[in-house]
Motif scaffolding. Sequence first.
Motif, PDB file in Angstrom:
ATOM      1  N   PHE A  10       0.811  -1.217   0.000  1.00  0.00           N
ATOM      2  CA  PHE A  10       0.000   0.000   0.000  1.00  0.00           C
ATOM      3  C   PHE A  10       0.846   1.270   0.000  1.00  0.00           C
ATOM      4  CE2 PHE A  10       0.727  -0.479   4.508  1.00  0.00           C
ATOM      5  CZ  PHE A  10       0.667   0.798   5.045  1.00  0.00           C
ATOM      6  N   LYS A  11       2.140   1.167   0.367  1.00  0.00           N
ATOM      7  CA  LYS A  11       3.026   2.331   0.308  1.00  0.00           C
ATOM      8  C   LYS A  11       3.705   2.471  -1.052  1.00  0.00           C
ATOM      9  CE  LYS A  11       4.006   2.502   5.247  1.00  0.00           C
ATOM     10  NZ  LYS A  11       5.060   2.367   6.278  1.00  0.00           N
ATOM     11  N   GLY A  12       3.520   1.469  -1.959  1.00  0.00           N
ATOM     12  CA  GLY A  12       4.000   1.623  -3.330  1.00  0.00           C
ATOM     13  C   GLY A  12       5.047   0.656  -3.828  1.00  0.00           C
ATOM     14  N   ASN A  13       5.817  -0.009  -2.954  1.00  0.00           N
ATOM     15  CA  ASN A  13       6.857  -0.924  -3.423  1.00  0.00           C
ATOM     16  C   ASN A  13       6.259  -2.234  -3.932  1.00  0.00           C
ATOM     17  OD1 ASN A  13       9.140   0.671  -2.977  1.00  0.00           O
ATOM     18  ND2 ASN A  13       9.188   0.122  -0.813  1.00  0.00           N
ATOM     19  N   TYR A  14       7.045  -2.953  -4.738  1.00  0.00           N
ATOM     20  CA  TYR A  14       6.598  -4.197  -5.343  1.00  0.00           C
ATOM     21  C   TYR A  14       7.348  -5.382  -4.747  1.00  0.00           C
ATOM     22  CZ  TYR A  14       4.261  -1.224  -8.655  1.00  0.00           C
ATOM     23  OH  TYR A  14       3.438  -0.287  -9.215  1.00  0.00           O
ATOM     24  N   TYR A  15       6.629  -6.504  -4.655  1.00  0.00           N
ATOM     25  CA  TYR A  15       7.158  -7.718  -4.053  1.00  0.00           C
ATOM     26  C   TYR A  15       6.703  -8.916  -4.860  1.00  0.00           C
ATOM     27  CZ  TYR A  15       7.923  -4.558  -0.202  1.00  0.00           C
ATOM     28  OH  TYR A  15       8.339  -3.499   0.548  1.00  0.00           O
ATOM     29  N   GLU A  16       7.536  -9.964  -4.884  1.00  0.00           N
ATOM     30  CA  GLU A  16       7.165 -11.210  -5.534  1.00  0.00           C
ATOM     31  C   GLU A  16       6.988 -12.277  -4.462  1.00  0.00           C
ATOM     32  OE1 GLU A  16       8.240 -13.954  -9.324  1.00  0.00           O
ATOM     33  OE2 GLU A  16       9.905 -12.867  -8.413  1.00  0.00           O
ATOM     34  N   VAL A  17       5.776 -12.821  -4.364  1.00  0.00           N
ATOM     35  CA  VAL A  17       5.496 -13.896  -3.413  1.00  0.00           C
ATOM     36  C   VAL A  17       5.967 -15.203  -4.021  1.00  0.00           C
ATOM     37  CG1 VAL A  17       3.667 -15.215  -2.276  1.00  0.00           C
ATOM     38  CG2 VAL A  17       3.595 -12.717  -2.257  1.00  0.00           C
ATOM     39  N   VAL A  18       6.788 -15.923  -3.243  1.00  0.00           N
ATOM     40  CA  VAL A  18       7.354 -17.192  -3.674  1.00  0.00           C
ATOM     41  C   VAL A  18       6.441 -18.346  -3.276  1.00  0.00           C
ATOM     42  CG1 VAL A  18       9.344 -18.722  -3.435  1.00  0.00           C
ATOM     43  CG2 VAL A  18       9.677 -16.243  -3.482  1.00  0.00           C
ATOM     44  N   GLY A  19       5.867 -18.278  -2.080  1.00  0.00           N
ATOM     45  CA  GLY A  19       4.998 -19.353  -1.591  1.00  0.00           C
ATOM     46  C   GLY A  19       4.656 -19.135  -0.143  1.00  0.00           C
ATOM     47  N   ILE A  20       4.247 -20.208   0.503  1.00  0.00           N
ATOM     48  CA  ILE A  20       3.868 -20.183   1.912  1.00  0.00           C
ATOM     49  C   ILE A  20       4.969 -20.860   2.712  1.00  0.00           C
ATOM     50  CG2 ILE A  20       2.191 -21.033   3.602  1.00  0.00           C
ATOM     51  CD1 ILE A  20       0.103 -20.886   1.302  1.00  0.00           C
ATOM     52  N   ALA A  21       5.376 -20.234   3.817  1.00  0.00           N
ATOM     53  CA  ALA A  21       6.361 -20.827   4.727  1.00  0.00           C
ATOM     54  C   ALA A  21       5.640 -21.277   5.988  1.00  0.00           C
ATOM     55  CB  ALA A  21       7.444 -19.809   5.080  1.00  0.00           C
TER      56      ALA A  21
END
Length: 114
Positions: A10-21
């Motif tokens: 919500f603050k603008g940066n991007y992330y790639e989700v790899v999976g569930i830990a």
Amino acid sequence: MAVAGIYRHFKGNYYEVVGIAIDVDSKEEFILYRQMYDIFGYWMRPKDMFLGERMTENGPVVRFAKIGTSFENILEKEDIFNIDIGNSETQNRYKVIKSYKRDDDTIFEVKILE
């Protein structure tokens, strides 16, 4: 619903989700992700928190909004078993000890580094 994909915080940066830990000791589920800026560090956050809302001065907003899917499997180029993963809430460091598929997600069993 598969969690893997590209998200915007919500603050603008991007992330790639790899999976569930999944913490092998506490059985708590986390979202395992990497930042898509600077050093591309790996992090994990409690699943409910990652997928939940955050209160702002303008009211509640989705903390991470899924905006697409990855076009490249990052784990083909990384050895996930040798990556030091930070927990965004506790400052603990983790290592992946096992991985497997569950439905449409990759599950990573993780353990706190001593």
